[in-house]
Write an enzyme that holds these catalytic residues in place. Structure first.
Site, short mmCIF file in Angstrom:
data_model
loop_
_atom_site.label_atom_id
_atom_site.label_comp_id
_atom_site.label_asym_id
_atom_site.label_seq_id
_atom_site.Cartn_x
_atom_site.Cartn_y
_atom_site.Cartn_z
N HIS A 14 1.13 -1.26 0.12
CA HIS A 14 0.29 0.02 0.23
C HIS A 14 0.51 1.27 -0.20
CE1 HIS A 14 -3.24 -2.98 2.59
NE2 HIS A 14 -3.73 -3.03 1.10
N GLU A 17 1.54 3.72 3.31
CA GLU A 17 1.52 2.79 4.15
C GLU A 17 3.68 3.05 4.36
OE1 GLU A 17 -0.27 -0.42 4.92
OE2 GLU A 17 -1.73 0.22 4.64
N ARG A 56 -3.25 4.33 -1.71
CA ARG A 56 -3.11 2.77 -1.48
C ARG A 56 -3.24 2.17 -2.29
NH1 ARG A 56 -4.89 -0.02 3.31
NH2 ARG A 56 -6.01 -1.61 2.50
N ASN A 63 -3.33 -5.66 -2.36
CA ASN A 63 -3.52 -6.54 -1.17
C ASN A 63 -4.75 -7.86 -0.97
OD1 ASN A 63 -1.19 -7.53 0.96
ND2 ASN A 63 -2.15 -7.01 2.41
N ARG A 64 -5.17 -7.69 -2.25
CA ARG A 64 -5.62 -8.77 -2.41
C ARG A 64 -6.44 -9.26 -3.55
NH1 ARG A 64 -6.21 -6.35 2.03
NH2 ARG A 64 -7.48 -5.12 3.12
N HIS A 106 3.14 -3.52 6.77
CA HIS A 106 1.88 -2.07 6.54
C HIS A 106 1.86 -1.06 8.18
CE1 HIS A 106 -0.18 -4.21 3.07
NE2 HIS A 106 0.47 -5.86 4.23
N GLU A 166 1.27 -5.07 11.12
CA GLU A 166 0.36 -3.62 11.21
C GLU A 166 1.17 -3.61 12.33
OE1 GLU A 166 -1.51 -2.76 9.49
OE2 GLU A 166 -2.47 -4.01 8.12
N TYR A 276 -10.37 1.80 4.53
CA TYR A 276 -11.73 0.38 4.46
C TYR A 276 -12.92 1.06 4.53
CZ TYR A 276 -8.59 -3.40 6.74
OH TYR A 276 -7.04 -4.02 6.43
#
Length: 291
Positions: A14, A17, A56, A63-64, A106, A166, A276
C-alpha cells in the site's frame, strides 16, 4: 521440519503506508541488521507507482490480488493486476525463487500498536507467535485462519509461509519514528525466531494470548445506502479491548447509541481504519484464546 532459509521483506504494497516504504527505500543501510547465519534476507518495494503517488493503490488494492484462483487466471489488465501476475511468476509457488517466508509490512490508522498477523494454525506460526509475544509482550497476535493459507488474498501468501505486521496508529502518507522503531524491533524478533527454528533451538515456549478473526462489521446504512452512524466513542482508539453483548458499538448522528448484535464478548480491531471507509467497514471482530 521445513527450514526458513530465504526471507523477503515487502513494503509499499500500500503506497501510503510509509513504515515499510521507508525501510525498503533505505534497505542498503538498514537491511544488514536482519541477516542471520544461513538465512538470505532481501527487501522488495512491491508497488512503486503507488508509492510515488502516495496512494494506497492505483487501480485496485494489491493486497487483495493473490487468492489461488486469481493467481491462475493469467494477466489482468489493470495496474495492480499486472503487478500481481508479475510477482506470482517471479516469487510465487511455481517459481524456483519462492521465498520460504514473506513478511509484508503495513500501517493502519487504527490504534493497534504493533500487531503480528498470522494466517495458519500450525507449529511454525504458533511458535513464532509465542516467541514474539515473549520478546515483545505489547505486540498483539492476530490469527486469521478462517480459510486455508493459500485461499487468502494477501501478497504474503506467495511465499511458502507468509505473515504481515500492522503498525498503528499512523496517518496515511506519514512515517512516525516511534512506530518505525517498533517495526524494526518486531522484524528482528521474527528473524531471531527463524534462526532458532532452523537450528531446532526455539525451546519450550509458554502459550501466549492471541486473537482470532471472526468477521468484518459494517457501519449501519440508511435506505439510500449512506452511512447512518459513527463508531461509538467508547470503542474508538481501543483496539483489542473487549466489547460485551449490549455495549454500544455505534452512535447515530442524533446521538443515539447502537449496540452490536453479538451474543458473546468480541474484540474489535482495525477500528475506523481509513482505508476501509470506501467499503463501509467500521471494524473487524475477534475472539481471544491461548495459543
Amino acid at each position: 521440519m521445513t527450514k526458513t532459509n530465504t526471507v523477503l521483506f515487502t513494503g509499499g504494497t500500500h503506497g501510503n503506508e510509509l513504515t515499510g516504504v521507508r525501510l525498503i527505500e533505505h534497505w542498503v543501510s538498514l537491511g544488514a541488521q536482519f541477516t542471520r547465519p544461513g538465512i538470505s534476507v532481501k527487501g522488495l518495494m512491491t508497488n512503486p507507482k503507488a508509492v510515488l503517488q502516495r496512494v494506497r493503490f492505483v487501480d485496485e488494492d494489491l493486497n487483495r490480488q493473490f487468492a489461488l484462483e486469481q493467481q491462475k487466471s493469467g494477466a489482468r489488465d489493470f495496474h495492480e493486476g499486472l503487478i500481481a501476475t508479475h510477482l506470482t511468476a517471479q516469487i510465487g509457488p511455481q517459481s524456483a525463487a519462492q521465498p520460504d517466508l514473506i513478511v509484508d509490512i503495513h500501517n493502519t490508522t487504527s490504534h493497534m500498536g504493533a500487531t503480528l498477523i498470522l494466517l495458519a494454525n500450525d507449529r511454525f506460526n504458533q511458535q513464532l507467535a509465542r516467541f514474539v509475544f515473549n520478546r515483545m509482550p505489547q505486540c498483539n497476535i492476530l490469527l486469521e485462519d478462517e480459510k486455508p493459507f493459500e485461499e487468502h488474498v494477501y501478497l504474503c501468501t506467495l511465499g511458502k509461509r507468509g505473515v504481515m505486521i500492522e503498525m498503528g496508529a499512523q496517518p496515511q502518507g506519514v512515517c512516525r519514528a516511534a512506530l518505525f522503531k517498533q517495526s524494526i524491533q518486531l522484524l528482528n524478533h521474527i528473524m531471531d525466531f527463524c534462526a532458532l527454528w532452523n537450528t531446532g533451538n526455539v525451546g519450550d515456549l509458554p502459550p501466549c494470548k492471541a486473537y482470532r478473526f471472526v468477521e468484518n462489521i459494517k457501519f449501519p446504512l440508511n435506505h439510500q445506502g449512506l452511512v447512518d452512524a459513527m463508531v461509538h466513542p467508547s470503542i474508538q482508539d481501543n483496539d483489542f479491548a473487549p466489547l460485551a453483548p449490549g455495549a454500544p458499538a455505534f452512535i447515530d448522528f442524533a446521538g443515539n447509541a447502537i449496540p452490536l448484535d453479538n451474543t458473546n464478548t468480541v474484540y474489535p480491531h482495525f477500528i475506523n481504519e481509513a482505508a476501509y471507509q470506501r467499503s463501509h467497514v467500521a471494524f473487524a471482530t475477534a475472539t481471544t484464546f491461548e495459543w
